[in-house]
Write an enzyme that holds these catalytic residues in place. Structure first.
Site, PDB file in Angstrom:
ATOM      1  N   LYS A  67      -1.937  -9.104  -7.127  1.00 30.99           N
ATOM      2  CA  LYS A  67      -2.795  -8.649  -6.030  1.00 30.99           C
ATOM      3  C   LYS A  67      -2.229  -7.354  -5.450  1.00 30.99           C
ATOM      4  O   LYS A  67      -1.275  -7.374  -4.683  1.00 30.99           O
ATOM      5  CB  LYS A  67      -2.875  -9.696  -4.909  1.00 30.99           C
ATOM      6  CG  LYS A  67      -3.967  -9.350  -3.882  1.00 30.99           C
ATOM      7  CD  LYS A  67      -3.804 -10.119  -2.577  1.00 30.99           C
ATOM      8  CE  LYS A  67      -2.919  -9.371  -1.602  1.00 30.99           C
ATOM      9  NZ  LYS A  67      -3.519  -8.070  -1.153  1.00 30.99           N
ATOM     10  N   PRO A  68      -2.806  -6.206  -5.813  1.00 27.02           N
ATOM     11  CA  PRO A  68      -2.430  -4.983  -5.117  1.00 27.02           C
ATOM     12  C   PRO A  68      -2.946  -5.049  -3.682  1.00 27.02           C
ATOM     13  O   PRO A  68      -3.870  -5.810  -3.379  1.00 27.02           O
ATOM     14  CB  PRO A  68      -3.135  -3.868  -5.898  1.00 27.02           C
ATOM     15  CG  PRO A  68      -3.897  -4.528  -6.986  1.00 27.02           C
ATOM     16  CD  PRO A  68      -3.858  -5.998  -6.794  1.00 27.02           C
ATOM     17  N   ASP A  69      -2.365  -4.245  -2.810  1.00 28.71           N
ATOM     18  CA  ASP A  69      -2.866  -4.220  -1.439  1.00 28.71           C
ATOM     19  C   ASP A  69      -4.337  -3.809  -1.437  1.00 28.71           C
ATOM     20  O   ASP A  69      -4.762  -2.923  -2.188  1.00 28.71           O
ATOM     21  CB  ASP A  69      -2.045  -3.244  -0.598  1.00 28.71           C
ATOM     22  CG  ASP A  69      -2.358  -3.388   0.877  1.00 28.71           C
ATOM     23  OD1 ASP A  69      -1.671  -4.157   1.552  1.00 28.71           O
ATOM     24  OD2 ASP A  69      -3.318  -2.728   1.345  1.00 28.71           O
ATOM     25  N   GLU A 124      11.201  -7.821  -1.075  1.00 31.42           N
ATOM     26  CA  GLU A 124      11.730  -6.604  -0.472  1.00 31.42           C
ATOM     27  C   GLU A 124      10.976  -6.390   0.821  1.00 31.42           C
ATOM     28  O   GLU A 124       9.755  -6.216   0.820  1.00 31.42           O
ATOM     29  CB  GLU A 124      11.583  -5.386  -1.369  1.00 31.42           C
ATOM     30  CG  GLU A 124      12.349  -4.202  -0.770  1.00 31.42           C
ATOM     31  CD  GLU A 124      11.937  -2.858  -1.307  1.00 31.42           C
ATOM     32  OE1 GLU A 124      11.359  -2.073  -0.521  1.00 31.42           O
ATOM     33  OE2 GLU A 124      12.181  -2.605  -2.491  1.00 31.42           O
ATOM     34  N   LEU A 125      11.725  -6.379   1.938  1.00 32.99           N
ATOM     35  CA  LEU A 125      11.093  -6.421   3.251  1.00 32.99           C
ATOM     36  C   LEU A 125      11.446  -5.181   4.073  1.00 32.99           C
ATOM     37  O   LEU A 125      11.689  -4.117   3.520  1.00 32.99           O
ATOM     38  CB  LEU A 125      11.506  -7.725   3.943  1.00 32.99           C
ATOM     39  CG  LEU A 125      11.254  -9.000   3.101  1.00 32.99           C
ATOM     40  CD1 LEU A 125      11.772 -10.235   3.811  1.00 32.99           C
ATOM     41  CD2 LEU A 125       9.786  -9.144   2.748  1.00 32.99           C
ATOM     42  N   TRP A 134       0.799  -1.219   0.000  1.00 33.98           N
ATOM     43  CA  TRP A 134       0.000   0.000   0.000  1.00 33.98           C
ATOM     44  C   TRP A 134       0.834   1.271   0.000  1.00 33.98           C
ATOM     45  O   TRP A 134       0.356   2.329  -0.395  1.00 33.98           O
ATOM     46  CB  TRP A 134      -0.937   0.033   1.203  1.00 33.98           C
ATOM     47  CG  TRP A 134      -0.267  -0.228   2.528  1.00 33.98           C
ATOM     48  CD1 TRP A 134      -0.247  -1.402   3.216  1.00 33.98           C
ATOM     49  CD2 TRP A 134       0.485   0.705   3.331  1.00 33.98           C
ATOM     50  NE1 TRP A 134       0.468  -1.268   4.385  1.00 33.98           N
ATOM     51  CE2 TRP A 134       0.928   0.021   4.485  1.00 33.98           C
ATOM     52  CE3 TRP A 134       0.819   2.053   3.186  1.00 33.98           C
ATOM     53  CZ2 TRP A 134       1.697   0.631   5.481  1.00 33.98           C
ATOM     54  CZ3 TRP A 134       1.587   2.671   4.173  1.00 33.98           C
ATOM     55  CH2 TRP A 134       2.017   1.947   5.302  1.00 33.98           C
ATOM     56  N   CYS A 156       9.920   1.832   2.810  1.00 38.19           N
ATOM     57  CA  CYS A 156      10.872   0.811   3.272  1.00 38.19           C
ATOM     58  C   CYS A 156      12.295   1.347   3.361  1.00 38.19           C
ATOM     59  O   CYS A 156      13.071   0.900   4.209  1.00 38.19           O
ATOM     60  CB  CYS A 156      10.842  -0.402   2.338  1.00 38.19           C
ATOM     61  SG  CYS A 156       9.268  -1.273   2.307  1.00 38.19           S
ATOM     62  N   GLY A 187       6.765  -6.179   1.336  1.00 39.00           N
ATOM     63  CA  GLY A 187       5.999  -6.020   2.567  1.00 39.00           C
ATOM     64  C   GLY A 187       6.871  -6.221   3.785  1.00 39.00           C
ATOM     65  O   GLY A 187       8.087  -6.003   3.747  1.00 39.00           O
ATOM     66  N   SER A 188       6.277  -6.658   4.859  1.00 35.62           N
ATOM     67  CA  SER A 188       6.992  -6.799   6.126  1.00 35.62           C
ATOM     68  C   SER A 188       7.876  -8.038   6.133  1.00 35.62           C
ATOM     69  O   SER A 188       7.628  -9.009   5.404  1.00 35.62           O
ATOM     70  CB  SER A 188       6.002  -6.889   7.290  1.00 35.62           C
ATOM     71  OG  SER A 188       5.308  -8.139   7.249  1.00 35.62           O
TER      72      SER A 188
END
Length: 530
Positions: free
Chosen positions: A194-196, A267-268, A170, A301, A245-246
């Site tokens: 799948k977008p947020d 990528e976190l 997002w 990020c 994401g996380s």
């Protein structure tokens, strides 16, 4: 949100009483989704205003999308590379032509300021142009050294993976939605995306523009819903996974992908450090730190959450930095004069509040900010600078992902490098110094996938020819550059042997053949052959 049991609110006075987006546009974009599992309302974080009621996808919808994409991929991979590249170059122009519309969608769905929303448009255009121009260089078959000169011809080809699953976040709803998929389709893959679920409209409009550029509709299929159901179905059915994401969720994605023996890139999270060295231009460093820490309200990020400042410039830097922070304009407005927008959700606001309150209770000093601003909008929090942060405080080594930065003094440069490298993350870092050669030397000692000298994040972010990604718990794989495309292909080696077999022949015994081979290998070494 407004009380649904009360008298209907007046839309002129209460932004939550009417939709923020033209519903004819919503209906058109909704039609792009493979979705049959009910609806979900999305809201503008800056105002609380409803944006859209969008259909949700089920695991069966995902499976249908993957089957369609797989069928399409069989023909899409045979489309000449020049035609695929031309689509990306047309897309570059369309994104720039529709920049105002795209920026408005990013602002509405993410709550960020206009100047930061425009970064996303620029990044997508740069990515499309780069891969459109580099298509043949990155994807044409390559001649390789054969085992023997003349006798062995070796080449490497690049075979698309098939159907690529993209799960985008997002916080950069345009850039992260499109930048990872463009090289995937260029390489001959198709995409299920799948977008947020908090920011799907931006991605849907961007995908629609990609169709306008000439991409077949079945080559990039969007679905919508929560990650646990829709994201899981993507991982279980596609041939490669790209996730942003996380770190916590990234580990789960990696486990599921590993069980199927499919590739993935992640990528976190990050707890990114900036080093302001003793010879830094204080004003330039302060200006850069403001952008690096508070762009997108710190929900980036690669944004900075730790500032290490040399003794020699500490007082001057803090004075200049705090003065700039205090002048930042927070607003739910959409103009270019807004410096910082809203957080994305109540959960994000709660995390930021908890980190700051915990630090303050344990002795940290709030140099700027430090409180929520509900009078501006329901999810606003002031840009906050802390000093005296210790390991006992939650914000010391946990990612806040909000407008909070801790500032530390250092006297020894090697100690500052060591402190910057502490912790589990390694995504992005920054070094400020007047001596750029020295800055690059310091940068090379930092454990981070990207390091910017005299910039916070934009230099590496915008240099599409360089790889971008994390070390340690900040990720696996890279976007951008050669690596950003080659992750979506399997290298295939083809070797053709001429005249003689690689075995005993023409009456040679195996033993004699081995001696001849030994002599040949020695000669090739003397000739300098690899």
């Amino acid at each position: 949100m407004s009380d649904q049991t009360s008298i209907p609110a007046d839309p002129e006075l209460d932004p939550t009483a009417s939709y923020a987006t033209d519903q004819s546009v919503i209906r058109r974009l909704s039609g792009l989704l493979r979705a049959t599992a009910g609806t979900r309302t999305t809201y503008a974080p800056a105002t609380g205003q409803p944006i859209a009621d969008l259909p949700l996808s089920s695991p069966d919808d995902v499976l249908t999308a993957v089957r369609t994409a797989r069928k399409t991929q069989a023909s899409w991979k045979r489309v000449p590379l020049d035609e695929r590249a031309a689509i990306l170059l047309r897309y570059h122009d369309l994104v720039l032509d529709h920049r105002h519309e795209l920026v408005d969608l990013v602002i509405r769905e993410s709550g960020k300021a206009r100047k930061q929303a425009f970064e996303e448009v620029a990044h997508v255009a740069l990515t499309a142009r780069y891969y459109g121009r580099k298509a043949h260089e990155l994807l044409d078959p390559q001649r390789k050294l054969g085992m023997f000169p003349v006798l062995t011809r070796a080449e490497q080809r690049f075979v698309p993976k098939g159907v690529v699953g993209i799960i985008s976040p997002w916080n950069y709803p345009l850039s992260m939605a499109m930048a990872d998929g463009l090289p995937a389709v260029l390489a001959g893959n198709t995409v299920v995306h799948k977008p947020d679920s908090q920011t799907p409209l931006t991605a849907l409009r961007a995908i629609e523009l990609l169709y306008d550029a000439g991409l077949p509709r079945e080559a990039w299929l969007p679905v919508n819903g929560e990650g646990a159901t829709v994201g899981g179905a993507i991982i279980q059915n596609t041939d490669y996974i790209c996730f942003t994401g996380s770190t916590k969720t990234g580990r789960l994605v990696a486990q599921q992908a590993a069980e199927r023996l499919i590739g993935f890139s992640l990528e976190l999270g990050g707890k990114n450090p900036m080093l302001v060295l003793r010879d830094a231009d204080v004003q330039r460093a302060a200006e850069g730190a403001v952008r690096a820490c508070f762009a997108s309200a710190g929900q980036l990020c690669v944004s900075m959450e730790r500032l290490y400042v040399a003794d020699q410039v500490y007082d001057a830097f803090v004075t200049a930095f705090i003065a700039r922070v205090n002048k930042l304009k927070l607003s739910a407005g959409t103009g270019w004069d807004v410096d910082m927008g809203s957080l994305i959700s109540k959960a994000q606001l709660e995390t930021v509040t908890r980190h700051v309150d915990d630090a303050r209770a344990k002795g940290a000093v709030v140099l700027a900010g430090g409180k929520a601003r509900p009078e501006i909008g329901p999810l606003f929090y002031e840009p906050t600078v802390l000093s005296g942060v210790t390991p006992a405080m939650e914000c010391f080594d946990h990612e806040t992902f909000g407008p909070v930065v801790s500032i530390y003094r250092f006297s020894d440069e090697s100690e500052a490098i060591q402190r910057a490298n502490e912790g589990e993350y390694g995504l992005n870092a920054s070094v400020y110094t007047r001596d750029t050669r020295r800055g690059r030397a310091v940068a090379a000692q930092l454990v981070a996938g990207t390091v910017n000298v005299n910039e916070g994040y934009a230099a590496t972010f915008g240099s599409i020819d360089t790889p971008m990604g994390g070390m340690r718990s900040s990720g696996v794989g890279r976007r951008q550059g050669v690596e950003g495309l080659r992750r979506y292909v399997d290298p295939q080696a083809i070797a053709t042997q001429r005249l003689l077999p690689i075995a005993a022949s023409h009456g040679l015994s195996d033993q004699t053949y081995a001696e001849v081979m030994t002599g040949a290998l020695r000669v090739l070494k003397k000739l300098g052959r690899a």
